[in-house]
Design an enzyme around this catalytic site. Structure first.
Site, mmCIF file in Angstrom:
data_model
loop_
_atom_site.group_PDB
_atom_site.id
_atom_site.type_symbol
_atom_site.label_atom_id
_atom_site.label_comp_id
_atom_site.label_asym_id
_atom_site.label_seq_id
_atom_site.Cartn_x
_atom_site.Cartn_y
_atom_site.Cartn_z
ATOM 1 N N THR A 189 -20.313 -29.586 27.873
ATOM 2 C CA THR A 189 -19.983 -28.790 29.054
ATOM 3 C C THR A 189 -20.467 -27.362 28.873
ATOM 4 O OG1 THR A 189 -17.987 -30.031 29.525
ATOM 5 C CG2 THR A 189 -18.025 -27.777 30.313
ATOM 6 N N GLY A 219 -12.887 -35.485 33.785
ATOM 7 C CA GLY A 219 -12.505 -34.888 32.500
ATOM 8 C C GLY A 219 -11.672 -33.633 32.677
ATOM 9 N N THR A 240 -14.522 -27.631 25.525
ATOM 10 C CA THR A 240 -15.603 -28.603 25.578
ATOM 11 C C THR A 240 -15.266 -29.721 24.598
ATOM 12 O OG1 THR A 240 -17.992 -28.940 25.293
ATOM 13 C CG2 THR A 240 -16.983 -27.235 23.934
HETATM 14 C C1 SD4 Z 1 -15.390 -33.967 29.691
HETATM 15 N N1 SD4 Z 1 -15.065 -32.017 28.370
HETATM 16 O O1 SD4 Z 1 -15.690 -34.356 30.801
HETATM 17 C C2 SD4 Z 1 -15.981 -32.689 29.244
HETATM 18 C C3 SD4 Z 1 -17.276 -32.994 28.613
HETATM 19 C C4 SD4 Z 1 -17.706 -31.940 27.709
HETATM 20 O O2 SD4 Z 1 -18.809 -30.740 26.307
HETATM 21 O O3 SD4 Z 1 -17.083 -31.086 27.325
HETATM 22 N N2 SD4 Z 1 -18.701 -31.761 27.219
HETATM 23 O O4 SD4 Z 1 -14.669 -34.582 28.913
#
Ligand code: SD4
Length: 328
Positions: A189, A219, A240
């Site tokens: 993210t 998420g 993240t």
């Molecule tokens: C998620 N936290 O959808 C997000 C994905 C993510 O770093 O962080 N990527 O779970």
């Protein structure tokens, strides 16, 4: 930072807190400050900084920074070129917040290049905070956002390969934890936090979520308090990594509240990682946090090594830093 050192910092911070003083173990940067997750955070903070310098607002700055990553087809975890869900469709989550508490978010949004901008419109043009799926799409169209195909040939190839690897046909509901274990780096993210020269704050984040997730899965990133939280009185945090784990501890809100109680940003992030670990039996799913206190102190911490973040402060070039991790 070593474990022993952190324990010492924690104790020191507690003692100073009792005396009504602040522990300043975190590096305090010169305002304005912009920080953003992962290597792609570099482009994000550059653009945010430039936007602020050219007279844009803090919100303009964080939105513009995140938009750069959303439009980059080489980032497989955000916007264009992001990995699709198990059915081959790219679904996006994003949020934006300013330190006054105003915020907006979208989730399970398909077919728009800049979910962060749709999130901002939700904040500015509706009485609501959060729109999802078909409703978010209808709102985006009403607001004049253009529909585009976000699935690049490269991401589609990876999805087809993933589908082939599944033993059962057509495709089975994926076990999200196994999906994430394929590649911890599929969690990238973009989260961007910024403080202006007066210590006012804003933040934004955007993601295509876990690669090959179940259809409809959302998420932490669009959930205010989980993936992002900003409070002008204290500071800001974003997350993240494995979103389910972050949601379970309301990670970003937790960090801001720990800073409000006097914890240094690094210690607050570390405590969130420890809390996360206590709630999951799995040490292979990365989770990481980034925090910015209103005076320009920053902190970051991850469960596993490898979490990088970009920093831009007044008078210095953008630099990439490696966060300390709980496990080696
Ligand atoms: C998620 N936290 O959808 C997000 C994905 C993510 O770093 O962080 N990527 O779970």
């Amino acid at each position: 930072m070593q474990r022993r050192e952190l324990i010492r910092l924690g104790v020191a911070s507690g003692l100073l807190g009792l005396l009504g003083l602040r522990c300043s173990s975190a590096s305090k940067l010169r305002l304005p400050v912009a920080v953003a997750t992962w290597n792609h955070g570099r482009q994000a903070v550059e653009m945010a900084w430039q936007t602020l310098r050219q007279g844009g607002s803090l919100l303009d700055a964080v939105e513009a920074g995140v938009r750069v990553v959303e439009a980059d087809p080489n980032v497989r975890t955000v916007g264009l070129g992001g990995y699709p869900d198990a059915t081959g469709r790219v679904t996006l989550d994003a949020s934006i917040m300013e330190g006054t508490g105003r915020c907006g978010a979208v989730a399970f949004l398909e077919g728009f290049l800049h979910p962060v901008s749709v999130a901002r419109r939700v904040m500015e043009k509706t009485p609501h905070v959060f729109l999802v799926g078909e409703g978010a799409r209808a709102f985006a169209l009403e607001e004049g956002f253009e529909e585009v195909n976000l699935l690049t040939p490269e991401a589609e190839q990876d999805w087809l390969r993933w589908k082939e690897q599944q033993n059962t046909p057509a495709p089975p509901p994926p076990n999200l934890e196994n999906t994430n274990r394929i590649d911890v780096d599929n969690h990238d993210t973009v989260g961007l936090l910024m403080a202006d020269a007066t210590g006012r704050l804003a933040g934004a984040c955007s993601t295509s979520g876990a690669a090959f997730k179940m259809r409809g899965r959302v998420g932490d990133s669009p959930i205010i308090g989980a993936g992002l939280f900003v409070d002008n009185e204290v500071g800001a945090a974003c997350a993240t990594g494995w979103g389910e784990g972050v949601i379970r501890i309301a990670g970003s809100h937790l960090i801001v509240e720990l800073m409000r109680q006097g914890d240094d940003p690094t210690i607050a992030c570390r405590k969130a990682v420890v809390r996360y670990r206590a709630r999951t039996s799995d040490d292979t799913l990365q989770v990481a946090f980034l925090a910015l206190r209103r005076d320009g102190a920053i902190g970051a911490y991850s469960l596993l090594p490898g979490f990088t973040y970009a920093v831009k402060e007044a008078g210095r070039k953008v630099r990439l830093q490696q966060a300390p991790s709980l496990l080696s």
